[in-house]
Design a protein around this motif. Structure first.
Motif, PDB file in Angstrom:
ATOM      1  N   ARG A 249      23.173  -7.235  39.391  1.00  0.00           N
ATOM      2  CA  ARG A 249      22.690  -6.545  40.592  1.00  0.00           C
ATOM      3  C   ARG A 249      23.373  -5.196  40.756  1.00  0.00           C
ATOM      4  NH1 ARG A 249      24.860  -6.234  45.413  1.00  0.00           N
ATOM      5  NH2 ARG A 249      26.296  -7.964  45.020  1.00  0.00           N
ATOM      6  N   LEU A 250      24.690  -5.170  40.608  1.00  0.00           N
ATOM      7  CA  LEU A 250      25.425  -3.913  40.752  1.00  0.00           C
ATOM      8  C   LEU A 250      25.008  -2.898  39.691  1.00  0.00           C
ATOM      9  CD1 LEU A 250      28.980  -5.314  41.573  1.00  0.00           C
ATOM     10  CD2 LEU A 250      27.420  -4.147  43.142  1.00  0.00           C
ATOM     11  N   ARG A 251      24.785  -3.382  38.483  1.00  0.00           N
ATOM     12  CA  ARG A 251      24.389  -2.476  37.397  1.00  0.00           C
ATOM     13  C   ARG A 251      23.012  -1.883  37.661  1.00  0.00           C
ATOM     14  NH1 ARG A 251      25.253  -5.507  32.333  1.00  0.00           N
ATOM     15  NH2 ARG A 251      27.409  -4.931  32.699  1.00  0.00           N
ATOM     16  N   GLY A 257      19.706   3.549  41.919  1.00  0.00           N
ATOM     17  CA  GLY A 257      20.023   4.148  43.208  1.00  0.00           C
ATOM     18  C   GLY A 257      19.327   3.511  44.384  1.00  0.00           C
ATOM     19  N   CYS A 258      18.953   2.248  44.273  1.00  0.00           N
ATOM     20  CA  CYS A 258      18.348   1.552  45.414  1.00  0.00           C
ATOM     21  C   CYS A 258      18.701   0.066  45.363  1.00  0.00           C
ATOM     22  CB  CYS A 258      16.830   1.749  45.469  1.00  0.00           C
ATOM     23  SG  CYS A 258      15.946   1.329  43.977  1.00  0.00           S
ATOM     24  N   HIS A 259      18.645  -0.561  46.527  1.00  0.00           N
ATOM     25  CA  HIS A 259      19.002  -1.968  46.697  1.00  0.00           C
ATOM     26  C   HIS A 259      18.025  -2.871  45.947  1.00  0.00           C
ATOM     27  CE1 HIS A 259      20.420  -5.584  48.721  1.00  0.00           C
ATOM     28  NE2 HIS A 259      19.201  -5.836  49.151  1.00  0.00           N
ATOM     29  N   VAL A 260      18.534  -3.899  45.281  1.00  0.00           N
ATOM     30  CA  VAL A 260      17.690  -4.876  44.608  1.00  0.00           C
ATOM     31  C   VAL A 260      17.356  -6.000  45.587  1.00  0.00           C
ATOM     32  CG1 VAL A 260      17.477  -6.526  42.715  1.00  0.00           C
ATOM     33  CG2 VAL A 260      18.690  -4.375  42.353  1.00  0.00           C
ATOM     34  N   MET A 261      16.061  -6.199  45.838  1.00  0.00           N
ATOM     35  CA  MET A 261      15.617  -7.307  46.692  1.00  0.00           C
ATOM     36  C   MET A 261      15.376  -8.513  45.794  1.00  0.00           C
ATOM     37  SD  MET A 261      13.229  -5.216  49.383  1.00  0.00           S
ATOM     38  CE  MET A 261      13.138  -6.571  50.550  1.00  0.00           C
TER      39      MET A 261
END
Length: 496
Positions: A249-251, A257-261
């Motif tokens: 997720r962090l990678r 440059g955006c949040h992973v849902m």
């Protein structure tokens, strides 16, 4: 289109309602689906004989299982025109991909990676529900009438990257995007194996990117390397169907440059939840589905505690009812509210299947080696892109490792952290592990999903062995770990 838009926007009111109102709505829909199932399904009429559906309580319903539903499939379905033999012939023919079964049903089957596949049927109207939920509750942008009007003028650009098309649930969902939903989006569906996938994504410039966690991580490496250029148009990334590790997720978030849902769902209930737009995990759509996290004895576990499995109740599928349907997922519910403002229950962590564990023989007993032992170790190996552990024999393992481009494996460090984790769980001198660096680890070609935990021996199989399972933690002996190339034993670490 107007009907779909209005219903979808109404769905977005539910997460802000007081909890008691959502529970009351859930209760009414549970009564309705149980009543319908008992009236139209011979299987459920027998199973729930004596239950008054008008006053039904969830805990009074006996759980159901995949093997049970498959064994009585023709009696479970509520449409007498449906026959398992006909459905299997339909699914065996690739020419039927994208076509409805009997002219009205979306047909799919689970991968079978955990045993017998489950055949799934749902009315096409359920696809409208799923996409209505995704476009409102699962949207990084706030769903409002103004946003809907904006999307009419400038549709979202959805890129779907999977391994292949077929009759597996996520593929049939994307094949069945309702016409009303397509008005609000342009869709590009690619396979990870397409030779021009990067060029086509760069040309399409998606605002939403969705795929399996392994696929998204692979694409994030291309973004880090400069080959994939999706900024600034890309506004949302959605993971489906695979466990999303914290590192992955962090990678992905760093690269795009955006949040992973992170959606959590099953083929039996594709709209079970939608990823939270601000925090980790996913909000359960508890007005249309019920998720129960339970222990091995079917007892509810409190929020913050991982369960052994879950029961899923689909409150919308009247064709093939799934009522307290058992799935071997290890799920932890959140204890704290999140920043997005939704009051719906939130799944904090999905740690894979209960089957993603190993059974180790220790003398006359069997002990369970949980996959977290390896997951925790690889949190400290930052040069590793992906890893896979295979239980080759009862007490013998192979760990295959793919390192990041341009990186090299710090093998002594990895050996130390593996050793430390195994000692922490007291598996010293009980198992042997060898490591192997490979060029690439990819998904299972049959399912399109990546499996980090693979057992070639499975759990103890007969009753006598199960009676010998030991749940104690009093074993403390040194563990030997060797590397395929060097064959050198791990240095002895001090006892914890």
């Amino acid at each position: 289109m107007i009907r779909f838009t209005v219903r979808s926007l109404m769905l977005n009111r539910i997460p802000r309602l007081p909890e008691n109102q959502v529970i009351e709505l859930q209760r009414r829909r549970l009564q309705s689906i149980v009543s319908y199932a008992m009236k139209h399904s011979a299987f459920y009429r027998r199973k729930y004989q004596g239950i008054d559906p008008r006053n039904v309580r969830l805990e009074t319903l006996e759980p159901t299982s995949k093997s049970e539903l498959m064994a009585h499939f023709d009696q479970v379905v509520t449409d007498p025109n449906i026959r398992r033999a006909d459905l299997e012939r339909f699914l065996d023919n690739p020419a039927n991909e994208g076509s409805p079964f009997l002219g009205r049903y979306i047909a799919s089957h689970t991968s079978g990676s955990q045993g017998q596949p489950m055949l799934i049927l749902q009315d096409r109207r359920l696809a409208e529900l799923m996409f209505g939920l995704q476009m409102t509750r699962g949207n990084a942008r706030k769903a409002t009438p103004i946003e809907a009007a904006r999307r009419l003028i400038s549709p979202a650009r959805l890129a779907i990257v999977t391994l292949k098309r077929g009759f597996y649930p996520s593929a049939t969902v994307f094949e069945s995007i309702p016409p009303a939903a397509r008005i609000f989006m342009k869709v590009l569906w690619l396979s990870q194996t397409d030779p021009d996938v990067i060029d086509r994504l760069n040309t399409f410039r998606p605002s939403i990117l969705t795929g399996y966690a392994g696929v998204l991580e692979e694409l994030s490496l291309k973004a880090e390397g400069g080959q994939l250029r999706l900024a600034p148009e890309l506004q949302q990334v959605v993971n489906n169907s695979e466990v999303l590790t914290d590192r992955a997720r962090l990678r992905i978030e760093s690269a795009f440059g955006c949040h992973v849902m992170n959606n959590y769902a099953t083929g039996e209930c594709t709209f079970l939840s939608n990823g939270c737009s601000t925090d980790s995990g996913a909000h359960v759509n508890s007005d249309w589905a019920i998720l129960e996290v339970v222990d091995a004895e079917n007892r509810p576990v409190p929020a913050g505690t991982p369960g052994s499995k879950v029961f899923i109740t689909n409150l919308a599928n009247r064709t093939l009812p799934f009522l307290r349907y058992e799935v071997g997922d290890v799920v932890t519910m959140a204890t704290e509210p999140c920043r997005c403002g939704s009051r719906l229950p939130r799944v904090e962590r999905i740690d894979g299947r209960t089957a993603d564990t190993f059974w180790i023989q220790d003398g006359a007993h069997y002990r369970q080696l949980i996959s977290s032992v390896f997951k925790n170790a690889f949190d400290y190996a930052r040069e590793v892109r992906e890893w896979q552990v295979t239980q080759e024999d009862r007490n013998r393992f192979l760990v295959r490792i793919e390192v990041l481009p341009g990186a090299s494996l710090d093998e002594p460090h990895l050996q130390r952290v593996l050793h430390r984790q195994l000692e922490m769980y007291r598996f010293r001198d009980i198992v042997s592990i060898r490591t192997e660096v490979v060029d690439r680890l990819g998904p299972d070609p049959k399912t399109g999903k990546f499996r980090r935990i693979v057992s070639r021996v499975g759990p103890p199989s007969d009753l006598e062995q199960r009676l010998r399972i030991d749940h104690g933690h009093d074993i403390a002996r040194p563990l030997s770990v060797t590397n395929q190339a060097s064959r050198s034993a791990l240095p002895k670490a001090p006892s914890p």
